[in-house]
Design an enzyme around this catalytic site. Structure first.
Site, PDB file in Angstrom:
ATOM      1  N   ASP A 105       0.850  -1.184   0.000  1.00 51.54           N
ATOM      2  CA  ASP A 105       0.000   0.000   0.000  1.00 51.54           C
ATOM      3  C   ASP A 105       0.898   1.251   0.000  1.00 51.54           C
ATOM      4  O   ASP A 105       1.785   1.364  -0.841  1.00 51.54           O
ATOM      5  CB  ASP A 105      -0.951  -0.071   1.207  1.00 51.54           C
ATOM      6  CG  ASP A 105      -1.962   1.054   1.275  1.00 51.54           C
ATOM      7  OD1 ASP A 105      -2.930   1.026   0.505  1.00 51.54           O
ATOM      8  OD2 ASP A 105      -1.783   1.958   2.112  1.00 51.54           O
ATOM      9  N   TYR A 154     -12.459   8.420  -1.218  1.00 51.48           N
ATOM     10  CA  TYR A 154     -11.730   8.588   0.041  1.00 51.48           C
ATOM     11  C   TYR A 154     -10.538   9.526  -0.074  1.00 51.48           C
ATOM     12  O   TYR A 154     -10.255  10.311   0.852  1.00 51.48           O
ATOM     13  CB  TYR A 154     -11.305   7.219   0.601  1.00 51.48           C
ATOM     14  CG  TYR A 154     -10.125   6.566  -0.074  1.00 51.48           C
ATOM     15  CD1 TYR A 154      -8.854   6.628   0.490  1.00 51.48           C
ATOM     16  CD2 TYR A 154     -10.278   5.859  -1.267  1.00 51.48           C
ATOM     17  CE1 TYR A 154      -7.769   6.016  -0.119  1.00 51.48           C
ATOM     18  CE2 TYR A 154      -9.201   5.250  -1.872  1.00 51.48           C
ATOM     19  CZ  TYR A 154      -7.946   5.322  -1.300  1.00 51.48           C
ATOM     20  OH  TYR A 154      -6.873   4.720  -1.907  1.00 51.48           O
ATOM     21  N   TYR A 231      -1.822  11.307   2.271  1.00 52.44           N
ATOM     22  CA  TYR A 231      -2.671  11.597   1.114  1.00 52.44           C
ATOM     23  C   TYR A 231      -2.749  13.096   0.829  1.00 52.44           C
ATOM     24  O   TYR A 231      -3.096  13.496  -0.279  1.00 52.44           O
ATOM     25  CB  TYR A 231      -4.081  11.058   1.352  1.00 52.44           C
ATOM     26  CG  TYR A 231      -4.132   9.553   1.470  1.00 52.44           C
ATOM     27  CD1 TYR A 231      -4.350   8.758   0.350  1.00 52.44           C
ATOM     28  CD2 TYR A 231      -3.967   8.932   2.701  1.00 52.44           C
ATOM     29  CE1 TYR A 231      -4.404   7.375   0.455  1.00 52.44           C
ATOM     30  CE2 TYR A 231      -4.011   7.548   2.812  1.00 52.44           C
ATOM     31  CZ  TYR A 231      -4.227   6.780   1.688  1.00 52.44           C
ATOM     32  OH  TYR A 231      -4.273   5.407   1.794  1.00 52.44           O
ATOM     33  N   HIS A 296      -7.214  -6.432  -0.973  1.00 51.15           N
ATOM     34  CA  HIS A 296      -6.129  -5.463  -0.817  1.00 51.15           C
ATOM     35  C   HIS A 296      -5.099  -5.845   0.255  1.00 51.15           C
ATOM     36  O   HIS A 296      -3.895  -5.713   0.050  1.00 51.15           O
ATOM     37  CB  HIS A 296      -6.720  -4.097  -0.498  1.00 51.15           C
ATOM     38  CG  HIS A 296      -5.696  -3.013  -0.313  1.00 51.15           C
ATOM     39  ND1 HIS A 296      -4.911  -2.543  -1.350  1.00 51.15           N
ATOM     40  CD2 HIS A 296      -5.312  -2.309   0.786  1.00 51.15           C
ATOM     41  CE1 HIS A 296      -4.109  -1.589  -0.900  1.00 51.15           C
ATOM     42  NE2 HIS A 296      -4.324  -1.436   0.385  1.00 51.15           N
TER      43      HIS A 296
END
Length: 320
Positions: A105, A154, A231, A296
């Site tokens: 990830d 998201y 992010y 995931h």
């Protein structure tokens, strides 16, 4: 877990919490969102049993690692994250010129950049879920996701400081983590404002109540800002990577993803991975594995298979 030891190491202005087990060539495990060193528990004990020194930090902003400026997302730019790991390697493996690296990830993204910035420190690389995407200093990934999926995606919801944190607080740490970690749809994840989770998810079979409680106790203490800040610097990372425009990763690499991983289903990603684009930017990419039926969080969902894939790959480079 049994035999895993813990210590705090001063690195790059942080007190970095590190879990480690075993002796031998170092394997650095890098976690993503919303996880901790703990997400690598199965892999760490496995590679240690094969004669390796497994090291997994809580990344900047996570768990028991302290010292990051949570109120300044720019402190979570990719160069800071890679800098943390270079300092960590200098501290825990001062006599090893190169180490093995495994990421998942966000940890995979950091690992790709570690290998791109400092190939002199990486012997071989195994990354899960997130392939290497070539940089473009003029790109705006946030707006690209907004155009594709709208404001409720998201990544878009994560942009405004304090916004998603307040919503997560209302939902509750345990419910947030249970839903995210148990999510296994190939479709993107959405957080419609003010509506919490729009789907109902049972706890994943691989996620025991004890596992979930471990995550919850840490995120109850730290909150989610550290992880979400990764992010918030998407655009800044594109700008900072301008010197590496068109560059790739030149270390031996293996990539593994799940059949139902949302990243694998992003528009154009399958063609990029299997159609030659990925190999163009990672010329020493030796293997791409798609685990059927997996989602995931594959290193926790399918630990035995991931353990074997990692070991089969890195053992080829022990003396190289």
């Amino acid at each position: 877990m049994e035999n895993i030891e813990h210590r705090l190491i001063p690195v790059n202005g942080l007190q970095m919490h590190v879990a480690e087990v075993g002796e031998g060539p170092l394997v650095l495990f890098i976690h993503g969102f919303p996880k901790l060193w703990y997400s690598w528990r199965h892999q760490m004990t496995f590679v240690a049993a094969q004669g390796y020194h497994a090291v997994a930090p809580d990344m900047r902003g996570y768990g028991e690692t302290t010292g990051a400026r949570l109120d300044d997302p720019s402190k979570f730019a990719i160069m800071h994250l890679v800098g943390d790991l270079i300092a960590l390697l200098n501290a825990v493996a001062p006599n090893e010129e190169k180490v093995f690296v495994v990421g998942h990830d966000w940890g995979a993204n950091v690992a790709w950049h570690l290998a791109m910035y400092r190939p002199d420190r990486v012997r071989a690389l195994v990354n899960l879920s997130v392939p290497f995407f070539p940089g473009n200093p003029e790109a705006n990934p946030v707006e690209a996701f907004r155009k594709l999926y709208g404001d409720d995606h998201y990544i878009c919801r994560f942009q405004e400081p304090g916004d998603i944190e307040a919503e997560f607080k209302k939902v509750g740490t345990k419910e947030v983590l249970k839903n995210i970690l148990s999510y296994r749809e190939p479709a993107p994840l959405f957080f419609p404002k003010g509506k919490g989770f729009i789907y109902s998810t049972d706890r994943a079979p691989w996620l025991t109540e004890d596992d979930l409680d471990y995550y919850v106790t840490r995120f109850d203490k730290t909150g989610f800002t550290g992880g979400v800040n990764y992010y918030r610097v998407f655009v800044l990372n594109c700008e900072l990577n301008a010197p590496w425009s068109g560059a790739g990763v030149t270390v031996p690499s293996k990539f593994i993803t799940g059949e139902f991983d949302p990243t694998y289903h992003l528009p154009g990603t399958k063609d990029f991975i299997h159609g030659g684009g990925f190999k163009q930017f990672v010329p020493l990419l030796e293997d791409v594995v798609v685990l059927e039926g997996a989602a995931h969080f594959i290193n926790q969902e399918r630990p035995d298979e991931i353990n074997q894939h990692i070991y089969d790959f890195i053992k080829q480079f022990e003396t190289k």
